[in-house]
Design an enzyme around this catalytic site. Structure first.
Site, PDB file in Angstrom:
ATOM      1  N   HIS A 172       0.849  -1.205   0.000  1.00 38.96           N
ATOM      2  CA  HIS A 172       0.000   0.000   0.000  1.00 38.96           C
ATOM      3  C   HIS A 172       0.883   1.254   0.000  1.00 38.96           C
ATOM      4  O   HIS A 172       0.859   2.062   0.931  1.00 38.96           O
ATOM      5  CB  HIS A 172      -0.848  -0.075   1.277  1.00 38.96           C
ATOM      6  N   GLU A 275      -1.155   1.330  -5.339  1.00 37.06           N
ATOM      7  CA  GLU A 275      -0.946   0.117  -4.546  1.00 37.06           C
ATOM      8  C   GLU A 275      -1.025  -1.122  -5.434  1.00 37.06           C
ATOM      9  O   GLU A 275      -2.001  -1.314  -6.147  1.00 37.06           O
ATOM     10  CB  GLU A 275      -2.029   0.039  -3.454  1.00 37.06           C
TER      11      GLU A 275
HETATM   12  C1  BG6 Z   1      -6.847   2.554   0.567  1.00 38.82           C
HETATM   13  C2  BG6 Z   1      -8.318   2.280   0.512  1.00 38.82           C
HETATM   14  O1  BG6 Z   1      -6.155   1.456   0.075  1.00 38.82           O
HETATM   15  O2  BG6 Z   1      -6.450   2.767   1.929  1.00 38.82           O
HETATM   16  C3  BG6 Z   1      -9.061   3.441   1.155  1.00 38.82           C
HETATM   17  O3  BG6 Z   1      -8.719   2.066  -0.836  1.00 38.82           O
HETATM   18  C4  BG6 Z   1      -8.566   3.686   2.573  1.00 38.82           C
HETATM   19  O4  BG6 Z   1     -10.463   3.146   1.160  1.00 38.82           O
HETATM   20  C5  BG6 Z   1      -7.060   3.883   2.527  1.00 38.82           C
HETATM   21  O5  BG6 Z   1      -9.197   4.829   3.103  1.00 38.82           O
HETATM   22  C6  BG6 Z   1      -6.413   4.102   3.892  1.00 38.82           C
HETATM   23  O6  BG6 Z   1      -6.740   3.092   4.752  1.00 38.82           O
HETATM   24  P1  BG6 Z   1      -6.258   3.099   6.250  1.00 38.82           P
HETATM   25  O7  BG6 Z   1      -6.904   1.900   6.892  1.00 38.82           O
HETATM   26  O8  BG6 Z   1      -4.763   3.024   6.234  1.00 38.82           O
HETATM   27  O9  BG6 Z   1      -6.729   4.421   6.837  1.00 38.82           O
END
Ligand code: BG6
Length: 304
Positions: A172, A275
């Site tokens: 991510h 990602e």
């Molecule tokens: C992304 C998602 O990968 O991660 C989003 O598609 C999400 O929907 C974002 O808001 C951040 O997620 P987190 O859990 O790290 O706040």
């Protein structure tokens, strides 16, 4: 992690002048890598890469200036590892978003210098009673990270149990950009995507992805390299990948970033998440005895 544990790690896995373990922000243990090609920092919690800076370049990875470094809490920025599901859990909404791998301690299992001057470190996440609640399967998860002029990450899931398992996963990555309003992401033209901000409607990408509002999309059947073209930094980030059928593109924009509380003032302008993922229709089933690799490489190219 106390000083004795850090000394043991340095004794077993440290590489003189190149790889050391130390106490990082919030007391979290980190690996610091310094070689002739790049510098990088990785937290042992989540095997979470926090920075990678090729020599002579600006940082490639964005880390929020308001990131929180706390045991058991995911860090905003860097390269969170999402596993064994992506986004909310399909049937248990109370389970942690993006799985548990990003917020648990990992163990170091190997370090080495590579001929071209790069440095390699591998981590393994251990199954515990706590993780078994979320994932009652026998499996192994490893992340190999090669730090050089190119950054490579190899997330390996091994099915060591007697039945097939199905996983979603993601690297991510938060990339640093000059101004998200003036970049363009290539590599997704023609792909179908799920628009998470429009009732999960399926739409088709036409041309490069550009940003002028909150964006949260899962591009399906998207195995091609992506390019982040950033004229403001006169550079292009090339994202190569294997074993990843989806690509998620995300920027929270102003209001959501303010609600999140750990993005830093106007931090959303200097980041974009591209990602490399297996999500939604693209989750992966692994037969007993098999393994799956989600592999990525990041490299900088000069934008003419
Ligand atoms: C992304 C998602 O990968 O991660 C989003 O598609 C999400 O929907 C974002 O808001 C951040 O997620 P987190 O859990 O790290 O706040």
């Amino acid at each position: 992690m106390n000083m004795t544990e850090l000394s043991v790690l340095n004794e077993h896995f440290g590489i003189d002048d190149q790889l050391t373990f130390s106490e990082g922000p919030g007391g979290l243990a980190v690996v610091e890598i310094v070689n002739s090609l790049a510098v990088a920092t990785i937290a042992l919690q989540g095997a979470h890469l926090l920075s990678w800076i090729p020599r002579g370049e600006q940082p490639v990875i964005w880390l929020s200036r308001d990131a929180r470094f706390k045991a058991g809490q995911s860090i905003r920025g860097g390269v969170p590892v999402c596993w064994p599901w992506f986004g909310p859990h399909a049937t248990h909404p109370s389970y942690p978003a993006h799985g548990f791998a990003r917020s648990v301690p990992w163990q170091v299992c190997e370090t080495k210098t590579i001929e071209d001057g790069a440095t390699f470190v591998a981590f393994r996440v251990m199954q515990t009673d706590a993780t078994n609640v979320f994932w009652p399967h026998t499996s192994e998860l490893e992340l190999g990270i090669k730090v050089g002029a190119t950054l490579e990450l190899d997330l390996i899931t091994r099915n060591t149990g007697p039945e097939s398992i199905t996983i979603g996963d993601a690297l991510h990555t938060y990339f640093a950009v000059s101004d998200v309003r003036h970049i363009a992401v290539d590599g997704l033209d023609g792909c179908t995507y799920i628009d998470k901000l429009d009732s999960d409607k399926r739409k088709q990408q036409s041309g490069p992805v550009t940003f002028n509002a909150e964006t949260d999309r899962i591009y399906l059947d998207a195995s091609a390299d992506c390019l982040i073209n950033d004229a403001g930094m006169q550079r292009r980030i090339r994202i190569g990948k294997r074993g990843s059928r989806s690509t998620v593109v995300w920027n929270p924009w102003l209001e959501k970033a303010e609600r999140m509380g750990d993005m830093g003032e106007n931090g959303y302008l200097n980041m974009v998440c591209v990602e490399s993922t297996n999500a939604a229709d693209d989750v992966v089933t692994i037969a007993p005895g098999d393994e799956h690799h989600l592999w990525v490489s990041y490299q900088l190219e000069t934008l003419a």
